[in-house]
Design a protein around this motif. Sequence first.
Motif, PDB file in Angstrom:
ATOM      1  N   ALA A  94       0.872  -1.180   0.000  1.00 37.90           N
ATOM      2  CA  ALA A  94       0.000   0.000   0.000  1.00 37.90           C
ATOM      3  C   ALA A  94       0.906   1.227   0.000  1.00 37.90           C
ATOM      4  O   ALA A  94       1.527   1.551   1.007  1.00 37.90           O
ATOM      5  CB  ALA A  94      -0.908  -0.006   1.226  1.00 37.90           C
TER       6      ALA A  94
ATOM      7  N   TYR B 228       3.142  -0.767   4.228  1.00 41.07           N
ATOM      8  CA  TYR B 228       2.248   0.401   4.201  1.00 41.07           C
ATOM      9  C   TYR B 228       3.136   1.633   4.282  1.00 41.07           C
ATOM     10  O   TYR B 228       3.812   1.844   5.296  1.00 41.07           O
ATOM     11  CB  TYR B 228       1.275   0.318   5.371  1.00 41.07           C
ATOM     12  CG  TYR B 228       0.311   1.465   5.477  1.00 41.07           C
ATOM     13  CD1 TYR B 228      -0.492   1.844   4.406  1.00 41.07           C
ATOM     14  CD2 TYR B 228       0.186   2.166   6.670  1.00 41.07           C
ATOM     15  CE1 TYR B 228      -1.393   2.900   4.522  1.00 41.07           C
ATOM     16  CE2 TYR B 228      -0.710   3.219   6.797  1.00 41.07           C
ATOM     17  CZ  TYR B 228      -1.494   3.578   5.717  1.00 41.07           C
ATOM     18  OH  TYR B 228      -2.380   4.615   5.837  1.00 41.07           O
TER      19      TYR B 228
ATOM     20  N   VAL C  89       5.459  -0.780   8.393  1.00 38.80           N
ATOM     21  CA  VAL C  89       4.785   0.498   8.221  1.00 38.80           C
ATOM     22  C   VAL C  89       5.852   1.592   8.234  1.00 38.80           C
ATOM     23  O   VAL C  89       6.659   1.663   9.162  1.00 38.80           O
ATOM     24  CB  VAL C  89       3.767   0.744   9.361  1.00 38.80           C
ATOM     25  CG1 VAL C  89       3.168   2.132   9.271  1.00 38.80           C
ATOM     26  CG2 VAL C  89       2.682  -0.330   9.349  1.00 38.80           C
TER      27      VAL C  89
END
Length: 115
Positions: free
Chosen positions: A48, A67, A85
Amino acid sequence: MTFDFRPWLYWDHATDDDRRAQEAHVAGLRSEIGLEAAGKVYISPLAAVHTERLRMGDFCYLAAHAYVTGDVSMGRDCTVNPYAVVRGTISLGDAVRIGAHTSLLGFNHGTAPRS
């Protein structure tokens, strides 16, 4: 062979079809988010990537389910591994590995009481 969870294998094992698909994916990200990629990079289609700006040096990788948001700069030979992340203003040097399930947050949440 899928490279989503082992992107570092891509350059030695990708087929011509794999390379065409990755080139199309990276080209789409160049136009969508202004990706700046120097040299060879691999970005999993399962990652993402919602950055304001993403700069990637040669031989950088974003693995599946990473992410990534904000303003992110990666030196040469960096890897953001699965489920990691990376958010905010982040600058990675060369040869940095972000382990799976790790979070790098380049911002802070306010702690002042609300009135």
